[in-house]
Write a protein that holds these residues in place. Structure first.
Motif, PDB file in Angstrom:
ATOM      1  N   VAL A  23       0.851  -1.190   0.000  1.00 13.67           N
ATOM      2  CA  VAL A  23       0.000   0.000   0.000  1.00 13.67           C
ATOM      3  C   VAL A  23       0.881   1.232   0.000  1.00 13.67           C
ATOM      4  O   VAL A  23       1.885   1.288   0.717  1.00 13.67           O
ATOM      5  N   THR A  24       0.504   2.242  -0.816  1.00 13.56           N
ATOM      6  CA  THR A  24       1.227   3.511  -0.819  1.00 13.56           C
ATOM      7  C   THR A  24       0.788   4.360   0.367  1.00 13.56           C
ATOM      8  O   THR A  24      -0.216   4.067   1.017  1.00 13.56           O
ATOM      9  N   GLU A  25       1.520   5.414   0.610  1.00 13.36           N
ATOM     10  CA  GLU A  25       1.120   6.367   1.650  1.00 13.36           C
ATOM     11  C   GLU A  25      -0.197   7.015   1.248  1.00 13.36           C
ATOM     12  O   GLU A  25      -0.416   7.310   0.073  1.00 13.36           O
ATOM     13  N   PRO A  26      -1.095   7.234   2.202  1.00 11.84           N
ATOM     14  CA  PRO A  26      -2.382   7.860   1.859  1.00 11.84           C
ATOM     15  C   PRO A  26      -2.196   9.259   1.291  1.00 11.84           C
ATOM     16  O   PRO A  26      -1.313  10.007   1.705  1.00 11.84           O
ATOM     17  N   VAL A  32      -5.531   5.403  -1.301  1.00 15.49           N
ATOM     18  CA  VAL A  32      -4.230   4.747  -1.443  1.00 15.49           C
ATOM     19  C   VAL A  32      -4.245   3.835  -2.667  1.00 15.49           C
ATOM     20  O   VAL A  32      -5.289   3.336  -3.068  1.00 15.49           O
ATOM     21  N   THR A  62      -7.041   2.720   3.499  1.00 23.64           N
ATOM     22  CA  THR A  62      -6.014   1.687   3.570  1.00 23.64           C
ATOM     23  C   THR A  62      -6.654   0.356   3.967  1.00 23.64           C
ATOM     24  O   THR A  62      -7.270   0.257   5.029  1.00 23.64           O
TER      25      THR A  62
END
Length: 130
Positions: A23-26, A32, A62
């Motif tokens: 998962v990428t940073e929000p 995300v 997330t």
């Protein structure tokens, strides 16, 4: 996505590595990009091929785990992002010898055992409803 107990290639199923969620940073809005590793079979010009790649989706929040990611991933228009494909004779994908070897180590026995789910993967997951 929904999980099915039996394999039907017409439903375009995926086998998922449930431990591979990334998962990428929000963003400032909380959404995300999330992705999981996946493998799948398809037919190309009448030939069954084994594919390896990822399923990726922009999600509102997330996901707690891969199951939450899959439950929220409901748009299968673009399918999986294929990184490597094996048809029993030819490989398509990475051009780096190390990556090719890793892909073929997975894809060759996967195609030979069609339609079995490779070890370490959970399946079959599909976007199509019953």
């Amino acid at each position: 996505m929904i999980r099915e107990d039996r394999f039907l290639i017409s439903r375009k199923p995926y086998a998922i590595d449930l431990s591979s969620l990334r998962v990428t940073e929000p963003s400032p809005h909380g959404s995300v990009w999330a992705e999981v590793d996946a493998v799948w079979f398809r037919r190309r010009r009448g030939v069954t091929v084994a594919c390896t790649g990822t399923l990726r989706d922009l999600q509102d929040a997330t996901p707690a785990d891969a199951h939450a990611f899959l439950a929220a991933h409901d748009d299968g228009r673009y399918g999986g992002h294929c990184n490597g494909r094996w048809d029993g004779e030819r490989y398509w994908g990475a051009q780096e010898p190390f990556r090719m070897a890793l892909d073929l180590e997975l894809l060759e026995p996967m195609l030979a055992a069609y339609p079995a789910i490779p070890d370490g993967y959970d399946g079959w997951w599909t976007f199509q409803t019953a």
